[in-house]
Design a protein around this motif. Structure first.
Motif, PDB file in Angstrom:
ATOM      1  N   UNK A 174       0.777   2.637  -8.508  1.00 32.46           N
ATOM      2  CA  UNK A 174       1.173   2.545  -9.914  1.00 32.46           C
ATOM      3  C   UNK A 174       0.350   1.459 -10.602  1.00 32.46           C
ATOM      4  N   UNK A 175       0.140   1.611 -11.893  1.00 31.91           N
ATOM      5  CA  UNK A 175      -0.633   0.616 -12.640  1.00 31.91           C
ATOM      6  C   UNK A 175       0.064  -0.733 -12.679  1.00 31.91           C
ATOM      7  N   UNK A 228      10.221   3.648  -2.461  1.00 36.51           N
ATOM      8  CA  UNK A 228      10.129   4.919  -1.727  1.00 36.51           C
ATOM      9  C   UNK A 228      10.897   6.016  -2.444  1.00 36.51           C
ATOM     10  N   UNK A 229      12.045   5.660  -3.018  1.00 36.79           N
ATOM     11  CA  UNK A 229      12.837   6.640  -3.756  1.00 36.79           C
ATOM     12  C   UNK A 229      12.096   7.111  -5.005  1.00 36.79           C
ATOM     13  N   UNK A 252       4.882   4.276   2.644  1.00 40.59           N
ATOM     14  CA  UNK A 252       4.750   3.429   1.456  1.00 40.59           C
ATOM     15  C   UNK A 252       4.728   1.972   1.901  1.00 40.59           C
ATOM     16  N   UNK A 253       3.683   1.236   1.543  1.00 38.45           N
ATOM     17  CA  UNK A 253       3.557  -0.166   1.945  1.00 38.45           C
ATOM     18  C   UNK A 253       3.056  -1.015   0.777  1.00 38.45           C
ATOM     19  N   UNK A 254       3.234  -2.328   0.909  1.00 38.12           N
ATOM     20  CA  UNK A 254       2.507  -3.247   0.048  1.00 38.12           C
ATOM     21  C   UNK A 254       1.046  -3.250   0.478  1.00 38.12           C
ATOM     22  N   UNK A 255       0.104  -3.381  -0.443  1.00 38.99           N
ATOM     23  CA  UNK A 255      -1.294  -3.537  -0.048  1.00 38.99           C
ATOM     24  C   UNK A 255      -1.542  -4.935   0.522  1.00 38.99           C
ATOM     25  N   UNK A 261       4.256  -3.433  -6.103  1.00 34.26           N
ATOM     26  CA  UNK A 261       3.264  -2.438  -6.528  1.00 34.26           C
ATOM     27  C   UNK A 261       2.684  -1.791  -5.264  1.00 34.26           C
ATOM     28  N   UNK A 262       3.343  -0.776  -4.752  1.00 34.02           N
ATOM     29  CA  UNK A 262       2.994  -0.235  -3.434  1.00 34.02           C
ATOM     30  C   UNK A 262       1.790   0.705  -3.462  1.00 34.02           C
TER      31      UNK A 262
END
Length: 323
Positions: A165-166, A198-199, A235-238, A317-318
């Motif tokens: 996502x931005x 994740x949802x 889904x993870x954090x960068x 911000x995943x």
């Protein structure tokens, strides 16, 4: 413009003539000069890496609003000059180069069946770096192509787009107290605080969200990441490398302790290489890197790199793959 329209264009020779309908009337132009003009048209934008624009001749008065008349198998069609440029690129550029060509086009509010097919088959037709979907109240942007291909203790071999996502989806803590015990996978962020993300992602992309294998930290000793393991990951954090292209605050080897990075995210995501202004977007958000026994790294909303106590609440911000 639909992909099927410009796929019908006949094979071109450089001596073919195009008609351009501009502000000063209709003009003719050679196909060879048109190609140069189209590339020159976007030379001032975050457009393409590896092209020496000084070697290209620009055609005067050609603008993105000009219309090109193209003869197709089902009649003549008029398309915008900017659409024509990306039509040519979409038809001829190798799929690997799409991660270096920024477009930033709105792809719609839902993923179409054609889009799904072109991700799954690995052609990536109709997609360029920075393209995005506006789903719900969020902008979901393509930040790379096939980034994790062949990575993992079990090879990940599905064609995929990498999406972020931005802006952060919400704010949350890494831990309730200032500890990094258990590393990233031991954090409350990993165990609970990513669930909302994740949802949201599942609601936007459904079964297109892919699960792969990722190497992640699960222990910290004296402030250093000291162990890791392979986990199923969707889904993870960068991490710092994915955002900046290098480590910043993550502990490095000091001549005694050799630090394992515990990641397959070992190169900068393509969007942040080509358009670095999109790294922060004036937003602050957590990264998954352990910095010390109390700190995790984060991206500073002022454009800098930083770290802070694990109990502070910053943006989530995943990053994730669809295919």
């Amino acid at each position: 413009m639909k992909i099927t329209d410009y796929q019908k264009v006949q094979t071109l020779d450089e001596s073919n003539i195009f008609l351009i309908d501009g502000n000063n009337g209709t003009k003719t132009i050679l196909a060879s000069n048109l190609a140069k003009a189209l590339i020159g048209l976007l030379s001032s934008k975050d457009f393409i890496s590896g092209v020496n624009l000084s070697e290209l001749t620009q055609i005067n008065t050609l603008s993105a609003d000009d219309k090109l008349l193209i003869g197709t198998t089902d009649g003549n069609k008029a398309i915008g000059a900017d659409d024509a440029l990306f039509a040519i690129l979409d038809a001829f550029v190798p799929k690997e180069q799409r991660r270096m060509i920024y477009r930033g086009k709105n792809l719609g509010s839902v993923i179409t069946e054609e889009q799904k097919a072109n991700i799954k088959n690995g052609t990536f037709k109709g997609f360029f770096l920075g393209d995005y979907w506006s789903i719900g109240s969020y902008t979901w942007r393509i930040v790379d192509f096939d980034y994790w291909y062949n990575c993992g203790d079990t090879a990940f071999t599905k064609s995929h787009l990498v999406i972020m996502p931005d802006k952060p989806l919400y704010n949350a803590q890494m831990n309730e107290t200032n500890i990094t015990t258990g590393g990233y996978t031991g954090s409350k962020m990993y165990k609970e605080n990513l669930n909302q993300a994740k949802t949201l992602i599942s609601s936007a992309f459904g079964s297109l969200v892919l699960t792969r294998r990722e190497y992640l930290t699960n222990a910290v000793t004296d402030g250093y990441p000291s162990a890791g393991a392979w986990f199923d990951s969707s889904v993870e954090l960068p991490n710092e490398i994915m955002m900046y292209g290098s480590l910043v605050f993550t502990p490095a080897c000091d001549g005694k302790i050799v630090v394992n990075r515990y990641t397959t995210g070992k190169t900068q995501l393509a969007l942040f290489t080509v358009v670095p202004k999109m790294i922060s977007n004036r937003s602050t958000f957590w990264l998954r890197d352990v910095v010390s026994s109390a700190y995790f790294a984060y991206v500073n909303g002022y454009g800098g790199t930083s770290y802070d106590n694990a109990s502070n609440s910053y943006g989530v911000r995943p990053v994730f793959a669809i295919g």
